[in-house]
Design a protein around this motif. Structure first.
Motif, PDB file in Angstrom:
ATOM      1  N   PRO A 163     168.268  81.657  84.314  1.00 13.33           N
ATOM      2  CA  PRO A 163     168.965  82.473  83.310  1.00 13.33           C
ATOM      3  C   PRO A 163     170.312  82.986  83.792  1.00 13.33           C
ATOM      4  CG  PRO A 163     166.652  83.052  83.391  1.00 13.33           C
ATOM      5  CD  PRO A 163     166.898  82.151  84.553  1.00 13.33           C
ATOM      6  N   LEU A 164     170.410  83.320  85.085  1.00 16.94           N
ATOM      7  CA  LEU A 164     171.690  83.786  85.620  1.00 16.94           C
ATOM      8  C   LEU A 164     172.705  82.652  85.655  1.00 16.94           C
ATOM      9  CD1 LEU A 164     170.387  85.996  88.579  1.00 16.94           C
ATOM     10  CD2 LEU A 164     170.927  86.672  86.224  1.00 16.94           C
ATOM     11  N   VAL A 165     172.237  81.464  86.017  1.00 14.23           N
ATOM     12  CA  VAL A 165     173.128  80.302  86.018  1.00 14.23           C
ATOM     13  C   VAL A 165     173.604  80.003  84.600  1.00 14.23           C
ATOM     14  CG1 VAL A 165     173.273  77.828  86.486  1.00 14.23           C
ATOM     15  CG2 VAL A 165     172.063  79.333  88.079  1.00 14.23           C
ATOM     16  N   ALA A 166     172.676  80.055  83.643  1.00 12.85           N
ATOM     17  CA  ALA A 166     173.039  79.796  82.250  1.00 12.85           C
ATOM     18  C   ALA A 166     174.075  80.798  81.762  1.00 12.85           C
ATOM     19  CB  ALA A 166     171.791  79.845  81.369  1.00 12.85           C
ATOM     20  N   MET A 167     173.925  82.059  82.164  1.00 16.62           N
ATOM     21  CA  MET A 167     174.894  83.078  81.757  1.00 16.62           C
ATOM     22  C   MET A 167     176.261  82.809  82.382  1.00 16.62           C
ATOM     23  SD  MET A 167     174.653  87.215  82.122  1.00 16.62           S
ATOM     24  CE  MET A 167     174.834  87.139  83.905  1.00 16.62           C
ATOM     25  N   ALA A 168     176.259  82.426  83.670  1.00 12.35           N
ATOM     26  CA  ALA A 168     177.527  82.117  84.340  1.00 12.35           C
ATOM     27  C   ALA A 168     178.227  80.929  83.673  1.00 12.35           C
ATOM     28  CB  ALA A 168     177.287  81.835  85.814  1.00 12.35           C
ATOM     29  N   LEU A 169     177.456  79.938  83.219  1.00 11.45           N
ATOM     30  CA  LEU A 169     178.040  78.780  82.542  1.00 11.45           C
ATOM     31  C   LEU A 169     178.589  79.143  81.166  1.00 11.45           C
ATOM     32  CD1 LEU A 169     175.389  76.042  83.447  1.00 11.45           C
ATOM     33  CD2 LEU A 169     177.674  76.347  84.437  1.00 11.45           C
ATOM     34  N   ARG A 170     178.053  80.225  80.597  1.00 12.80           N
ATOM     35  CA  ARG A 170     178.465  80.640  79.255  1.00 12.80           C
ATOM     36  C   ARG A 170     179.740  81.487  79.278  1.00 12.80           C
ATOM     37  NH1 ARG A 170     180.103  81.932  75.157  1.00 12.80           N
ATOM     38  NH2 ARG A 170     179.106  82.243  73.133  1.00 12.80           N
ATOM     39  N   VAL A 171     180.161  81.937  80.448  1.00 11.79           N
ATOM     40  CA  VAL A 171     181.334  82.810  80.551  1.00 11.79           C
ATOM     41  C   VAL A 171     182.594  82.049  80.152  1.00 11.79           C
ATOM     42  CG1 VAL A 171     182.802  84.121  82.131  1.00 11.79           C
ATOM     43  CG2 VAL A 171     180.317  84.253  82.331  1.00 11.79           C
ATOM     44  N   ASP A 172     183.424  82.686  79.370  1.00  7.82           N
ATOM     45  CA  ASP A 172     184.717  82.120  78.987  1.00  7.82           C
ATOM     46  C   ASP A 172     185.708  82.442  80.111  1.00  7.82           C
ATOM     47  OD1 ASP A 172     186.982  81.188  77.820  1.00  7.82           O
ATOM     48  OD2 ASP A 172     186.889  82.462  76.028  1.00  7.82           O
ATOM     49  N   TRP A 173     185.730  81.578  81.138  1.00  9.86           N
ATOM     50  CA  TRP A 173     186.500  81.861  82.345  1.00  9.86           C
ATOM     51  C   TRP A 173     188.000  82.027  82.097  1.00  9.86           C
ATOM     52  CZ3 TRP A 173     184.020  83.747  86.216  1.00  9.86           C
ATOM     53  CH2 TRP A 173     182.683  83.405  86.424  1.00  9.86           C
ATOM     54  N   PRO A 174     188.631  81.240  81.239  1.00  8.06           N
ATOM     55  CA  PRO A 174     190.065  81.474  81.005  1.00  8.06           C
ATOM     56  C   PRO A 174     190.365  82.874  80.478  1.00  8.06           C
ATOM     57  CG  PRO A 174     189.427  79.304  80.206  1.00  8.06           C
ATOM     58  CD  PRO A 174     188.153  80.018  80.561  1.00  8.06           C
ATOM     59  N   ARG A 175     189.437  83.464  79.745  1.00 11.80           N
ATOM     60  CA  ARG A 175     189.643  84.815  79.189  1.00 11.80           C
ATOM     61  C   ARG A 175     188.875  85.882  79.944  1.00 11.80           C
ATOM     62  NH1 ARG A 175     187.274  84.979  73.909  1.00 11.80           N
ATOM     63  NH2 ARG A 175     188.316  87.004  73.733  1.00 11.80           N
ATOM     64  N   PHE A 176     188.338  85.530  81.102  1.00 11.45           N
ATOM     65  CA  PHE A 176     187.454  86.464  81.812  1.00 11.45           C
ATOM     66  C   PHE A 176     188.158  87.773  82.147  1.00 11.45           C
ATOM     67  CE2 PHE A 176     185.666  88.208  85.749  1.00 11.45           C
ATOM     68  CZ  PHE A 176     184.345  88.389  85.356  1.00 11.45           C
ATOM     69  N   VAL A 177     189.329  87.697  82.760  1.00 12.95           N
ATOM     70  CA  VAL A 177     190.037  88.914  83.166  1.00 12.95           C
ATOM     71  C   VAL A 177     190.392  89.789  81.962  1.00 12.95           C
ATOM     72  CG1 VAL A 177     192.101  89.829  84.301  1.00 12.95           C
ATOM     73  CG2 VAL A 177     190.885  87.892  85.306  1.00 12.95           C
ATOM     74  N   PRO A 178     190.979  89.239  80.898  1.00 16.58           N
ATOM     75  CA  PRO A 178     191.250  90.099  79.732  1.00 16.58           C
ATOM     76  C   PRO A 178     189.982  90.715  79.135  1.00 16.58           C
ATOM     77  CG  PRO A 178     192.505  88.071  79.578  1.00 16.58           C
ATOM     78  CD  PRO A 178     191.552  87.889  80.706  1.00 16.58           C
ATOM     79  N   LEU A 179     188.877  89.964  79.148  1.00 17.28           N
ATOM     80  CA  LEU A 179     187.642  90.481  78.559  1.00 17.28           C
ATOM     81  C   LEU A 179     187.104  91.682  79.332  1.00 17.28           C
ATOM     82  CD1 LEU A 179     185.763  87.143  77.687  1.00 17.28           C
ATOM     83  CD2 LEU A 179     186.737  88.787  76.076  1.00 17.28           C
ATOM     84  N   VAL A 180     187.168  91.636  80.663  1.00 20.25           N
ATOM     85  CA  VAL A 180     186.581  92.718  81.473  1.00 20.25           C
ATOM     86  C   VAL A 180     187.574  93.831  81.764  1.00 20.25           C
ATOM     87  CG1 VAL A 180     184.933  91.141  82.544  1.00 20.25           C
ATOM     88  CG2 VAL A 180     187.125  91.578  83.668  1.00 20.25           C
ATOM     89  N   THR A 181     188.832  93.674  81.327  1.00 19.08           N
ATOM     90  CA  THR A 181     189.832  94.720  81.564  1.00 19.08           C
ATOM     91  C   THR A 181     190.342  95.341  80.271  1.00 19.08           C
ATOM     92  OG1 THR A 181     191.587  93.036  81.660  1.00 19.08           O
ATOM     93  CG2 THR A 181     190.599  93.739  83.759  1.00 19.08           C
ATOM     94  N   SER A 182     189.632  95.109  79.179  1.00 24.42           N
ATOM     95  CA  SER A 182     190.008  95.771  77.926  1.00 24.42           C
ATOM     96  C   SER A 182     189.817  97.284  78.093  1.00 24.42           C
ATOM     97  CB  SER A 182     189.159  95.251  76.775  1.00 24.42           C
ATOM     98  OG  SER A 182     187.797  95.573  76.967  1.00 24.42           O
ATOM     99  N   ASP A 183     190.424  98.049  77.204  1.00 21.08           N
ATOM    100  CA  ASP A 183     190.350  99.511  77.317  1.00 21.08           C
ATOM    101  C   ASP A 183     188.912 100.008  77.283  1.00 21.08           C
ATOM    102  OD1 ASP A 183     193.077  99.621  77.471  1.00 21.08           O
ATOM    103  OD2 ASP A 183     193.373 100.031  75.325  1.00 21.08           O
ATOM    104  N   SER A 184     188.113  99.481  76.356  1.00 18.99           N
ATOM    105  CA  SER A 184     186.727  99.940  76.231  1.00 18.99           C
ATOM    106  C   SER A 184     185.898  99.516  77.437  1.00 18.99           C
ATOM    107  CB  SER A 184     186.102  99.386  74.947  1.00 18.99           C
ATOM    108  OG  SER A 184     186.115  97.960  74.949  1.00 18.99           O
ATOM    109  N   ALA A 185     186.156  98.300  77.945  1.00 22.64           N
ATOM    110  CA  ALA A 185     185.400  97.824  79.104  1.00 22.64           C
ATOM    111  C   ALA A 185     185.736  98.640  80.344  1.00 22.64           C
ATOM    112  CB  ALA A 185     185.698  96.345  79.352  1.00 22.64           C
ATOM    113  N   ARG A 186     187.031  98.928  80.571  1.00 20.09           N
ATOM    114  CA  ARG A 186     187.424  99.720  81.742  1.00 20.09           C
ATOM    115  C   ARG A 186     186.887 101.132  81.650  1.00 20.09           C
ATOM    116  NH1 ARG A 186     192.330 100.826  81.891  1.00 20.09           N
ATOM    117  NH2 ARG A 186     193.198  99.679  80.114  1.00 20.09           N
ATOM    118  N   ALA A 187     186.911 101.703  80.449  1.00 22.01           N
ATOM    119  CA  ALA A 187     186.382 103.057  80.283  1.00 22.01           C
ATOM    120  C   ALA A 187     184.882 103.093  80.570  1.00 22.01           C
ATOM    121  CB  ALA A 187     186.663 103.557  78.865  1.00 22.01           C
ATOM    122  N   ALA A 188     184.157 102.084  80.085  1.00 22.18           N
ATOM    123  CA  ALA A 188     182.715 102.029  80.306  1.00 22.18           C
ATOM    124  C   ALA A 188     182.393 101.813  81.777  1.00 22.18           C
ATOM    125  CB  ALA A 188     182.100 100.919  79.459  1.00 22.18           C
ATOM    126  N   LEU A 189     183.145 100.920  82.435  1.00 19.69           N
ATOM    127  CA  LEU A 189     182.894 100.643  83.848  1.00 19.69           C
ATOM    128  C   LEU A 189     183.174 101.872  84.712  1.00 19.69           C
ATOM    129  CD1 LEU A 189     182.202  98.750  86.155  1.00 19.69           C
ATOM    130  CD2 LEU A 189     184.572  97.941  86.122  1.00 19.69           C
TER     131      LEU A 189
END
Length: 278
Positions: free
Chosen positions: A24-50
Motif C-alpha cells: 500500500p505504501l508503494v502504491a501511494m508513492a506511485l500515485r504521487v504527482d511528482w511534478p507538482r509535489f512541491v507546490p502541493l505540499v507547500t500550499s498555504d493550507s498545507a504549510r499551516a497544517a504541517l
C-alpha cells in the motif's frame, strides 16, 4: 538471509505479511504527482497544517514526558492495591477508538463538561482550540511513553538505587543521578514514539478540537479534507507523514541498542559501579 531454522511455510507467510504492509505504501508513492509535489505540499493550507501539527505534537510530547515519567515510576517502583487496574486504565487509550477518547475529553473539558463548565465560568474555553489539539494528542500518546519507560525501569532493576540509598543519597539524588540516567534510552524511545503518535492523531482531535484552519486543523485533518477536493494533494501530504513515520521508527530503533547497554550496566559486577554513582 538464513532461514534454515524455520519451516518454509513460516517464511512464506511472513513474506505475505510484509507485502501486505509495504505494497500500500508503494502504491501511494506511485500515485504521487511528482511534478507538482512541491507546490502541493507547500500550499498555504498545507504549510499551516504541517506547522500546527509539529508545534502541537512537540507540546503534547512535552506533556507526556512531564506527566508520564512520574506515572511510569509509580507503576514500576511502587506496589499498591489495585495497581493492575490502574495500569490497565493508563494503557486504555492504546485500544480505545480515538473518537471515543475525543468524546470523553469533550464531556470532561467541553463548555458543558464535567470540568469545562467551571473553566467556562472563568472565561476559559478549552474545546475547539489549539489547547484541545494538544490535549487530544497527549491523551492518545501518553501510554506509549509510560509503557516504554516502565519496561526500561523494570529491566534495569533496583540494585543500584538500593546501593545509592545505603550510601546516604536522598530519594531525589537517587532518582536524578541513578534511575533516570539508567533509563534515559527508554525515555527517549518512548518520547519519540509519543511524538509520532501525536503527529498522526485524527479521531480525538476532530471530535474534541474540530477543524479550524490555522487553529485546530492538523495535517491528518488537512489530508482528510483534501481527499474530497484535491486527491493529489492528499496523497502528497500523506507521503510526508509516511516519511516522518519512517524517520521516527529509525530513531527509535537506533535508541534500542542503548537500552541493552543500560540493562548491561545494571548487571555490572559488584566491584564496578555505573558512572552516575562515581
Amino acid at each position: 538471509m538464513n532461514t534454515a531454522a524455520l519451516p518454509r511455510w513460516v517464511v512464506a507467510v511472513a513474506v505475505v505479511g510484509g507485502l501486505f504492509l509495504v505494497l500500500p505504501l508503494v502504491a501511494m508513492a506511485l500515485r504521487v504527482d511528482w511534478p507538482r509535489f512541491v507546490p502541493l505540499v507547500t500550499s498555504d493550507s498545507a504549510r499551516a497544517a504541517l506547522l500546527l501539527s509539529l508545534r502541537t505534537s512537540l507540546s503534547a510530547t512535552a506533556v507526556c514526558v512531564i506527566v508520564g515519567v512520574p506515572m511510569a515510576l509509580v507503576l514500576a517502583r511502587t506496589s499498591f492495591r489495585g495497581q493492575r487496574l490502574v495500569r490497565s486504565l493508563v494503557l486504555l487509550p492504546l485500544v480505545l477508538p480515538p473518537v471515543v477518547g475525543g468524546i470523553a475529553l469533550l464531556y470532561t473539558f467541553g463548555r458543558r463538561g464535567l470540568l469545562g463548565s467551571s473553566f467556562s465560568a472563568l472565561g476559559i474555553d478549552i474545546a475547539f482550540s489549539t489547547t484541545a489539539v494538544v490535549m487530544s494528542q497527549a491523551f492518545v500518546a501518553l501510554p506509549f511513553l509510560v509503557l516504554s519507560l516502565e519496561g526500561a525501569l523494570r529491566s534495569v532493576g533496583t540494585r543500584y538505587e538500593a546501593v545509592g540509598a545505603t550510601l546516604g543519597a536522598g530519594r531525589w539524588t537517587v532518582l536524578r543521578r541513578i534511575t533516570l540516567p539508567l533509563v534515559l534510552p527508554g525515555l527517549v524511545s518512548g518520547a519519540v514514539l509519543s511524538f509520532a503518535r501525536a503527529l498522526g492523531e485524527f479521531g480525538a482531535t476532530l471530535t474534541f478540537a474540530g477543524s479550524l484552519e490555522g487553529t485546530t486543523r492538523t495535517l491528518p485533518l488537512e489530508i482528510y479534507l483534501q481527499r474530497e477536493t484535491d486527491p493529489d494533494a492528499a496523497v502528497a501530504l500523506s507521503l510526508i507523514l509516511v516519511v516522518v513515520a519512517i524517520a521516527v521508527v529509525g530513531v527509535a530503533h537506533r535508541v534500542r541498542p542503548l537500552d541493552r547497554l543500560a540493562v548491561t550496566a545494571a548487571g555490572t559486577p559488584p566491584g564496578r559501579a555505573p558512572e552516575a554513582m562515581r
